[in-house]
Design a protein around this motif. Structure first.
Motif, short mmCIF file in Angstrom:
data_model
loop_
_atom_site.label_atom_id
_atom_site.label_comp_id
_atom_site.label_asym_id
_atom_site.label_seq_id
_atom_site.Cartn_x
_atom_site.Cartn_y
_atom_site.Cartn_z
N CYS A 34 0.85 -1.20 0.00
CA CYS A 34 0.00 0.00 0.00
C CYS A 34 0.88 1.24 0.00
CB CYS A 34 -0.88 0.04 1.26
SG CYS A 34 -2.28 -1.09 1.18
N VAL A 36 0.15 4.08 1.64
CA VAL A 36 0.18 4.44 3.07
C VAL A 36 -0.69 3.43 3.80
CG1 VAL A 36 0.45 6.96 2.82
CG2 VAL A 36 -1.84 5.96 2.86
N ARG A 37 -0.44 3.29 5.10
CA ARG A 37 -1.32 2.40 5.88
C ARG A 37 -2.40 3.26 6.53
NH1 ARG A 37 -2.22 -2.34 8.47
NH2 ARG A 37 -0.44 -3.43 7.63
N CYS A 38 -3.65 2.94 6.24
CA CYS A 38 -4.75 3.67 6.86
C CYS A 38 -4.80 3.30 8.35
CB CYS A 38 -6.06 3.29 6.18
SG CYS A 38 -5.99 3.45 4.38
N TYR A 40 -6.98 2.57 10.44
CA TYR A 40 -7.90 1.54 10.93
C TYR A 40 -7.55 0.16 10.41
CZ TYR A 40 -9.65 2.26 6.22
OH TYR A 40 -9.73 2.36 4.87
N CYS A 41 -6.58 0.07 9.48
CA CYS A 41 -6.43 -1.16 8.70
C CYS A 41 -5.59 -2.21 9.42
CB CYS A 41 -5.82 -0.86 7.34
SG CYS A 41 -5.72 -2.35 6.32
N GLY A 91 -6.13 -6.95 -1.19
CA GLY A 91 -4.90 -6.49 -0.57
C GLY A 91 -5.11 -6.03 0.85
N GLY A 92 -4.18 -5.13 1.16
CA GLY A 92 -3.32 -4.37 0.31
C GLY A 92 -4.02 -3.65 -0.85
N THR A 93 -3.20 -3.20 -1.72
CA THR A 93 -3.67 -2.46 -2.88
C THR A 93 -3.16 -3.16 -4.14
OG1 THR A 93 -3.56 -0.40 -1.60
CG2 THR A 93 -3.73 -0.18 -3.99
N ASN A 126 -7.70 1.12 -5.11
CA ASN A 126 -7.92 2.39 -4.43
C ASN A 126 -8.20 3.42 -5.52
OD1 ASN A 126 -6.83 0.70 -2.49
ND2 ASN A 126 -5.92 2.41 -1.37
N ARG A 163 -7.39 8.35 4.32
CA ARG A 163 -7.46 8.03 2.90
C ARG A 163 -6.81 9.13 2.09
NH1 ARG A 163 -8.75 2.77 2.06
NH2 ARG A 163 -9.02 3.43 -0.09
S1 SF4 Z 1 -5.39 -2.25 2.40
FE1 SF4 Z 1 -6.72 -0.52 1.92
S2 SF4 Z 1 -7.53 -0.01 3.92
FE2 SF4 Z 1 -5.67 -1.21 4.30
S3 SF4 Z 1 -3.95 0.25 4.42
FE3 SF4 Z 1 -4.10 -0.39 2.33
S4 SF4 Z 1 -5.34 1.21 1.38
FE4 SF4 Z 1 -5.71 1.35 3.55
#
Ligand code: SF4
Ligand code: SAM
Length: 403
Positions: A34, A36-38, A40-41, A91-93, A126, A163
């Motif tokens: 990813c 960036v890491r959100c 909440y993730c 994912g991930g992305t 994303n 986000r």
């Molecule tokens: S998987 Fe999605 S929700 Fe989780 S950190 Fe990556 S972009 Fe954010």
């Protein structure tokens, strides 16, 4: 990040007690990168894009292709006709990889097992990580569906969720995906700290206005190991109370249904029959192989899950070994437990299992959690209130299994 479950040792060659998947197979592909890491993730994902050979965004697809070759050697079936019905890149992305790379992994699955006529191939994306040309390339490569992480249409809520996209970017990405002929789904999250009911309604309306084929809406879950979990523990942020989450769920359900989206699983709505077939395989206890770091698989009652770190994963598959960290061979009673838990979440529900006592069903109907007419006809089907308390319904049904 959540730890992997314990389990018994998995054989190095990936051998399974029952490898026969001639009835059909689904594939999940985990891309653990990813931008960036959100906050909440809790998913298995990393913002380091280069852990070394086989574990960087540039050569990660080669590692996946190695695991695909290993799985082909293990599984039986598909020698005469294509096997794969659904594929899901998550994912991930996944769109941190180029369309060509994603396409090469889909092509490797097709070469190994064959994609059936009309197979569903989804990738998560994303909204800020795609452009028009890329979406056309994904469609050319055989993807049929894209699931965008919209989360909210309100700038301040997107900021709370860490986000990186703007509300406008979602609309553009959805438009391009549709031009490319892809089915579109959007994910929303409700219950972000500070989100008002008015803001949530704006997100619902904005999602409907995009006219996607499919919608998912998830209550924000806050796990202890995440940034948001730490903020909640320190009292910096306030988590929503269950009543507020219930009101938000009801608002979404009402608006989605009014706009022609039918719920088919508690958190999922679709119109025109465009339900996610891949998810139905999970919920129906079907066979799927999960490729990539930390991915989980289920083949004929055996669950196994891969090592989580991308480099550990790449090293295993480069050595020709199974990347499975451990496995669990489910007992018949565990399979029955799970079938109840997953089945009650579906619109059609389940046949009343033999172990459930008549008083239990009657009690759940009296509490407004189960549909009375369906119960008389021999089925467990949740009411709207039941959907909000599905876990409690499952626990009450399980008590009869144990008792
Ligand atoms: S998987 Fe999605 S929700 Fe989780 S950190 Fe990556 S972009 Fe954010
Ligand atoms: C694992 S994410 C991957 C997709 C993509 N990276 C994204 O974030 O858009 C898939 C979906 O899970 C949901 N999700 C992830 N973490 C969540 C959480 N803690 N609570 C509720 N929903 C969550 C989000 O709606 C997200 O779109």
């Amino acid at each position: 990040m959540a730890d992997l479950p314990d389990g018994e040792e998995a054989p190095k060659d990936g051998a399974l007690p029952n490898p026969d998947v001639s009835g059909g197979l689904s594939a999940y592909v985990h891309v653990p990168f990813c931008a960036v890491r959100c906050g909440y993730c809790d998913f298995n994902t990393y913002t380091n894009l280069d852990f070394g050979p086989g574990a960087s965004t540039s050569d990660f697809p080669e590692s996946l292709v190695r695991e695909i070759a290993l799985s082909r050697g293990v599984l039986r079936g598909g020698e005469a006709a294509p096997l794969i019905d659904t594929v899901f890149f998550g994912g991930g992305t996944p769109t941190m990889l180029a369309p060509k790379q994603l396409g090469s992994v889909l092509a490797a699955l097709n070469a190994a097992f064959g994609l059936r006529e009309g197979a569903e191939a989804t990738t998560e994306a994303n909204p800020e990580s795609v452009d028009r040309e890329g979406l056309f390339r994904l469609a050319d490569a055989g993807f049929t569906r894209v699931s965008f992480g919209m989360q909210s249409a309100v700038e301040s809520v997107l900021t709370t969720l860490d986000r990186r996209h703007t509300p406008g970017q979602v609309g553009r990405a959805v438009g391009w995906a549709r031009e490319a002929g892809l089915d579109v789904s959007v994910d929303l999250i409700y219950g972000a700290p500070g989100e008002t009911m008015g803001q949530w309604r704006r997100s619902i309306e904005a999602a409907i206005a995009l006219e996607p084929d499919h919608l998912s809406a998830y209550a924000l879950t806050v796990e202890p190991g995440t940034k948001m979990g730490a903020q909640a523990a320190r009292g910096v942020i306030q988590l929503p109370d269950p009543d507020e989450l219930a009101d938000k769920y009801e608002a979404a359900d009402e608006a989605f249904e009014a706009a022609g989206y039918r719920w088919y699983e508690i958190s999922n709505w679709a119109r025109g029959g465009r339900e996610c077939r891949h998810n139905r395989v999970y919920w129906g206890g079907g066979n799927w192989w999960g490729y990539g770091p930390g991915a989980h698989s289920h083949i004929n009652g055996t669950r196994f899950w891969n090592v989580k770190h991308p480099l550990a994963y790449a090293r295993r598959v480069a050595a020709g070994e199974s990347p499975a960290a451990a496995r669990e061979v489910l007992m018949a009673s565990e399979i029955a437990d799970e079938a109840v838990m997953l089945g009650v979440r579906m619109r059609e529900g389940i046949e009343i299992p033999r172990f459930v006592r008549a008083e239990t069903t009657a009690g759940l109907v009296a509490d407004g959690l189960l549909d009375g007419r369906a119960a008389v006809a021999g089925r467990i089907v949740l009411t709207l209130r039941g959907r909000l308390l599905a876990d409690a319904v499952t626990r009450r049904l399980w008590e009869d299994l144990e008792g």
